[in-house]
Design a protein around this motif. Structure first.
Motif, short mmCIF file in Angstrom:
data_model
loop_
_atom_site.label_atom_id
_atom_site.label_comp_id
_atom_site.label_asym_id
_atom_site.label_seq_id
_atom_site.Cartn_x
_atom_site.Cartn_y
_atom_site.Cartn_z
N ARG A 20 0.80 -1.23 0.00
CA ARG A 20 0.00 0.00 0.00
C ARG A 20 0.84 1.28 0.00
O ARG A 20 0.43 2.30 0.54
CB ARG A 20 -1.02 -0.01 1.13
CG ARG A 20 -1.80 -1.31 1.12
CD ARG A 20 -3.18 -1.38 1.60
NE ARG A 20 -4.09 -0.31 1.53
CZ ARG A 20 -4.97 -0.11 0.55
NH1 ARG A 20 -4.97 -0.89 -0.49
NH2 ARG A 20 -5.83 0.87 0.62
N PHE A 51 -7.00 7.40 -9.06
CA PHE A 51 -8.25 6.76 -8.65
C PHE A 51 -8.06 5.25 -8.67
O PHE A 51 -7.13 4.74 -9.29
CB PHE A 51 -9.40 7.14 -9.60
CG PHE A 51 -9.45 8.60 -9.92
CD1 PHE A 51 -9.58 9.54 -8.90
CD2 PHE A 51 -9.35 9.06 -11.21
CE1 PHE A 51 -9.60 10.90 -9.18
CE2 PHE A 51 -9.38 10.41 -11.51
CZ PHE A 51 -9.51 11.34 -10.49
N SER A 52 -8.96 4.54 -8.03
CA SER A 52 -8.88 3.08 -8.02
C SER A 52 -9.13 2.54 -9.43
O SER A 52 -9.40 3.29 -10.37
CB SER A 52 -9.92 2.51 -7.06
OG SER A 52 -11.21 2.60 -7.64
N GLU A 54 -11.70 0.72 -10.19
CA GLU A 54 -13.11 0.30 -10.27
C GLU A 54 -13.71 0.56 -11.65
O GLU A 54 -14.43 -0.30 -12.18
CB GLU A 54 -13.94 0.97 -9.18
CG GLU A 54 -14.05 2.49 -9.30
CD GLU A 54 -14.73 3.16 -8.12
OE1 GLU A 54 -15.94 3.44 -8.21
OE2 GLU A 54 -14.05 3.39 -7.11
N LYS A 77 -20.90 10.11 -6.83
CA LYS A 77 -20.18 9.28 -5.87
C LYS A 77 -18.69 9.35 -6.20
O LYS A 77 -18.26 8.96 -7.28
CB LYS A 77 -20.65 7.82 -5.96
CG LYS A 77 -19.92 6.91 -4.99
CD LYS A 77 -20.32 5.46 -5.17
CE LYS A 77 -19.51 4.60 -4.22
NZ LYS A 77 -19.53 3.20 -4.59
N LEU A 79 -14.88 8.61 -6.76
CA LEU A 79 -14.10 7.41 -7.04
C LEU A 79 -13.24 7.10 -5.82
O LEU A 79 -12.82 8.00 -5.09
CB LEU A 79 -13.21 7.63 -8.26
CG LEU A 79 -13.94 7.75 -9.59
CD1 LEU A 79 -13.13 8.57 -10.59
CD2 LEU A 79 -14.24 6.37 -10.14
N ALA A 80 -12.97 5.83 -5.61
CA ALA A 80 -12.06 5.44 -4.53
C ALA A 80 -10.64 5.87 -4.91
O ALA A 80 -10.31 6.01 -6.09
CB ALA A 80 -12.12 3.93 -4.31
N GLN A 81 -9.82 6.05 -3.91
CA GLN A 81 -8.46 6.51 -4.19
C GLN A 81 -7.61 5.41 -4.79
O GLN A 81 -7.77 4.24 -4.48
CB GLN A 81 -7.80 7.07 -2.93
CG GLN A 81 -7.36 6.05 -1.92
CD GLN A 81 -6.67 6.71 -0.74
OE1 GLN A 81 -7.09 7.76 -0.26
NE2 GLN A 81 -5.61 6.10 -0.27
N LYS A 85 -2.82 8.75 -5.02
CA LYS A 85 -3.62 9.86 -4.47
C LYS A 85 -2.86 10.54 -3.33
O LYS A 85 -2.83 11.76 -3.24
CB LYS A 85 -4.97 9.34 -3.98
CG LYS A 85 -5.91 10.44 -3.53
CD LYS A 85 -6.06 10.49 -2.04
CE LYS A 85 -7.09 11.49 -1.59
NZ LYS A 85 -7.25 11.51 -0.15
N THR A 127 -14.80 14.10 -7.81
CA THR A 127 -13.95 13.33 -6.89
C THR A 127 -12.86 14.23 -6.32
O THR A 127 -12.63 14.24 -5.10
CB THR A 127 -13.35 12.11 -7.60
OG1 THR A 127 -14.40 11.22 -7.99
CG2 THR A 127 -12.37 11.37 -6.70
N TRP A 131 -12.30 15.32 -2.34
CA TRP A 131 -11.02 15.10 -1.65
C TRP A 131 -10.41 16.41 -1.16
O TRP A 131 -9.43 16.40 -0.41
CB TRP A 131 -10.02 14.43 -2.58
CG TRP A 131 -10.29 13.00 -2.92
CD1 TRP A 131 -11.20 12.15 -2.34
CD2 TRP A 131 -9.64 12.23 -3.93
NE1 TRP A 131 -11.15 10.92 -2.93
CE2 TRP A 131 -10.19 10.94 -3.91
CE3 TRP A 131 -8.64 12.52 -4.85
CZ2 TRP A 131 -9.77 9.93 -4.77
CZ3 TRP A 131 -8.22 11.52 -5.71
CH2 TRP A 131 -8.79 10.24 -5.66
#
Length: 195
Positions: A20, A51-52, A54, A77, A79-81, A85, A127, A131
């Motif tokens: 990670r 972004f992830s 996804e 919504k 986006l996941a990081q 990021k 997004t 953030w």
């Protein structure tokens, strides 16, 4: 804490990402662009980098139309990081120190994405807003090659998850680094090489 780990050793980079850490494999270029010595220019891809993966997963498993539908459905919504990021956040904090003193900032950031501004771009911008981050310029290329734009903006370094974009950037004089974080990279690793 490490904000970014760069190496020419792709295995070490994969290990760092699995732990990670923000990490990428560096690739030099033969004929480097003439670069600014007064401003550091950092360019990022979006999906699988900032972004992830996804959205990439939807594109690869369900197709482009499903991606567009998903982006419209989840436009509000965030986006996941993705793996870089935190690095962008660290750069943003440095930039803010200059802006707070009303000084010209010697760092400029770019989003250079294959996404279309009209189909998927809104979610990206929302997004960033969620953030509390910004990039100085966002370029939505709608699938066009990234190399020519990177050559024009003369970025010092470019982060992307797709080797085709890395190669395109390198051929046109940009130092490019590969972020091996996406379903595309997983599929490339597990697909047997045909002889």
């Amino acid at each position: 804490m490490t904000d970014l780990y760069l190496s020419e050793d792709s295995e070490k980079v994969k290990e760092a990402i699995e732990e990670r850490f923000a990490a990428a494999t560096m690739f030099a270029c033969d004929n480097m662009n003439e670069l600014s010595d007064k401003q550091l220019r950092i360019a990022f891809d979006g999906d699988c980098v900032l972004f992830s993966d996804e959205s990439e997963i939807i594109t690869k498993t369900q197709g482009l139309d499903a991606f567009f539908d998903n982006e419209k459905k989840f436009e509000n919504k965030p986006l996941a990081q993705g793996p870089l990021k935190g690095f962008l956040e660290a750069v943003w904090k440095l930039q803010q120190k200059f802006y707070a003193k009303r000084l010209s900032c010697p760092i400029r950031t770019y989003l250079v994405t294959s996404r279309s501004a009209t189909r998927g771009g809104a979610r990206v911008l929302k997004t960033f807003k969620s953030w509390g981050l910004e990039v100085d310029e966002a370029m939505f290329l709608a699938g066009s090659p990234k190399g020519p734009l990177l050559q024009t903006i003369r970025s010092h370094i470019f982060f992307d998850d797709q080797m085709s974009h890395i190669e395109g950037a390198r051929k046109l004089g940009t130092i490019a680094v590969h972020v091996p974080y996406s379903i595309r990279n997983l599929l490339q690793e597990t697909t047997p090489i045909k002889s």
